[in-house]
Write a protein that holds these residues in place. Structure first.
Motif, PDB file in Angstrom:
ATOM      1  N   TYR A  62       0.133   6.071 -10.739  1.00  0.00           N
ATOM      2  CA  TYR A  62       0.970   5.803  -9.562  1.00  0.00           C
ATOM      3  C   TYR A  62       1.079   7.056  -8.693  1.00  0.00           C
ATOM      4  CZ  TYR A  62       4.911   4.888  -6.535  1.00  0.00           C
ATOM      5  OH  TYR A  62       5.702   4.749  -5.419  1.00  0.00           O
ATOM      6  N   LYS A  65      -2.258   7.743  -6.938  1.00  0.00           N
ATOM      7  CA  LYS A  65      -2.734   6.638  -6.107  1.00  0.00           C
ATOM      8  C   LYS A  65      -1.813   6.377  -4.923  1.00  0.00           C
ATOM      9  CE  LYS A  65      -4.433   1.859  -6.423  1.00  0.00           C
ATOM     10  NZ  LYS A  65      -4.621   0.674  -7.309  1.00  0.00           N
ATOM     11  N   LYS A  66      -0.504   6.554  -5.116  1.00  0.00           N
ATOM     12  CA  LYS A  66       0.443   6.215  -4.055  1.00  0.00           C
ATOM     13  C   LYS A  66       1.442   7.328  -3.749  1.00  0.00           C
ATOM     14  CE  LYS A  66       0.089   1.250  -4.855  1.00  0.00           C
ATOM     15  NZ  LYS A  66       0.801  -0.023  -5.112  1.00  0.00           N
ATOM     16  N   TYR A 121      -9.379   0.546  -1.777  1.00  0.00           N
ATOM     17  CA  TYR A 121      -8.047   0.849  -1.228  1.00  0.00           C
ATOM     18  C   TYR A 121      -7.474  -0.358  -0.490  1.00  0.00           C
ATOM     19  CZ  TYR A 121      -4.976   2.516   2.544  1.00  0.00           C
ATOM     20  OH  TYR A 121      -3.956   2.658   3.451  1.00  0.00           O
ATOM     21  N   ARG A 122      -8.271  -0.992   0.367  1.00  0.00           N
ATOM     22  CA  ARG A 122      -7.791  -2.123   1.173  1.00  0.00           C
ATOM     23  C   ARG A 122      -7.403  -3.312   0.313  1.00  0.00           C
ATOM     24  NH1 ARG A 122      -9.184  -2.359   6.626  1.00  0.00           N
ATOM     25  NH2 ARG A 122      -7.929  -4.256   6.569  1.00  0.00           N
ATOM     26  N   ASP A 124      -6.324  -3.105  -2.703  1.00  0.00           N
ATOM     27  CA  ASP A 124      -5.340  -2.654  -3.690  1.00  0.00           C
ATOM     28  C   ASP A 124      -5.824  -2.977  -5.102  1.00  0.00           C
ATOM     29  OD1 ASP A 124      -3.041  -1.361  -4.460  1.00  0.00           O
ATOM     30  OD2 ASP A 124      -1.778  -3.144  -4.364  1.00  0.00           O
ATOM     31  N   ASP A 129      -8.698   2.291 -11.711  1.00  0.00           N
ATOM     32  CA  ASP A 129      -7.629   3.284 -11.548  1.00  0.00           C
ATOM     33  C   ASP A 129      -7.683   4.384 -12.599  1.00  0.00           C
ATOM     34  OD1 ASP A 129      -6.715   1.935  -9.371  1.00  0.00           O
ATOM     35  OD2 ASP A 129      -4.815   1.276 -10.249  1.00  0.00           O
ATOM     36  N   LYS A 223       2.345  -1.372   4.915  1.00  0.00           N
ATOM     37  CA  LYS A 223       1.690  -0.096   5.211  1.00  0.00           C
ATOM     38  C   LYS A 223       2.063   0.374   6.613  1.00  0.00           C
ATOM     39  CE  LYS A 223      -2.200  -0.849   2.077  1.00  0.00           C
ATOM     40  NZ  LYS A 223      -3.671  -1.008   1.948  1.00  0.00           N
TER      41      LYS A 223
END
Length: 291
Positions: A62, A65-66, A121-122, A124, A129, A223
């Motif tokens: 997490y 990635k975010k 990415y688009r 998700d 990962d 987003k």
């Protein structure tokens, strides 16, 4: 505080801090101020990571990635925006539009060069990962077009590119809007068509509404930043909500039974309309409901 919560907290604080720098007139001073804010946040994350590490694999994924990319994307975004503004031709609308279009071409080429990861990415996606967002994984899994030398203790093979995807999508949208404004195109026509629409309620009610839209991720799949949403609603309805963070603090301090009184009122009235949908509507009220 774990790294997930810290990254979310720092990002929320940065959004508010950026809003507070809007009044800075000098572009270079605003750039330096915002850059220092992001660098400070990243430094806090790095220190916390060195001190506590990750609780488990999920938290590490997490974070890279975010959590970290959302913050690092702000650094990329303000740097790119400043570079575009600094190199903008001073005179000539056509030259300025050509300059902006060249930036769109550059962004589009970057997305195409990193097509595989950009689609990951688009969409998700999550199946890779473990390889992309955990440290010390091989970068040979995909022929990335751009992976700089980074600190292996604070980076993974893909977190930098995810940061750029976030930043470049926001930059791409803002450039397109600026081109439309330069041309006086559809955005300008749309604005003129609805120029008489104004928010006549309390500004704090709009702030409450926009927070609801933001928290539920209703625009662009979530987003979008809170400040971008506030700016859109403020411009669309001609109301100044630039100090929304202060108004939200007022909402938090409410003493009433419910702090979200405007959203509660909306819910009650919409529910009533649903219940009364088959009821008779007087002639003088039909225009209000679109009949």
């Amino acid at each position: 505080m774990n790294l997930k919560k810290l990254s979310e907290k720092l990002y929320a604080e940065l959004v508010i801090q950026f809003e507070e720098t809007i009044s800075i007139e000098s572009p270079i001073e605003k750039f330096r101020t915002n850059l220092a804010l992001v660098q400070k946040a990243l430094a806090q994350l790095k220190i916390q990571l060195a001190q506590s590490g990750f609780a488990d694999e999920a938290e590490e994924i997490y974070f890279f990635k975010k959590g970290k990319p959302r913050i690092y994307a702000l650094l990329i975004l303000i740097t790119e925006r400043y570079a575009i503004e600094a190199s903008m031709p001073l005179l000539g609308k056509e030259k300025q539009i050509a300059h902006l279009k060249s930036q769109l071409f550059f962004i589009d080429r970057f997305f195409r060069q990193n097509e595989f990861l950009y689609q990951y990415y688009r969409l998700d996606a999550v199946d890779l990962d473990d390889r992309y967002f955990r440290r010390n994984r091989s970068s040979q899994l995909i022929g990335f077009a751009e992976v700089p030398d980074v600190d292996p203790t604070f980076s993974t093979v893909a977190d930098y590119l995810f940061s750029k995807f976030i930043a470049y999508e926001k930059l791409q949208e803002s450039i397109k809007q600026e081109i439309e404004m330069q041309k006086g195109g559809t955005d300008a026509v749309h604005k003129n068509a609805f120029k008489d629409l104004k928010w006549t309620g309390e500004a704090v009610n709009m702030v409450e509404l926009v927070y609801g839209v933001f928290e539920t991720g209703q625009v662009n799949g979530g987003k979008i930043t809170l400040s971008e949403l506030m700016e859109f609603f403020g411009q669309a309805f001609q109301v100044n909500i630039s100090g929304y963070f202060k108004r939200f603090a007022d909402i938090k301090r409410r003493k009433s039974m419910s702090k979200t009184r405007y959203l509660d009122e909306m819910q009650q009235l919409v529910s009533k309309r649903i219940e009364d949908s088959d009821a008779w509507i007087p002639e003088d009220q039909k225009s209000r409901y679109g009949f």
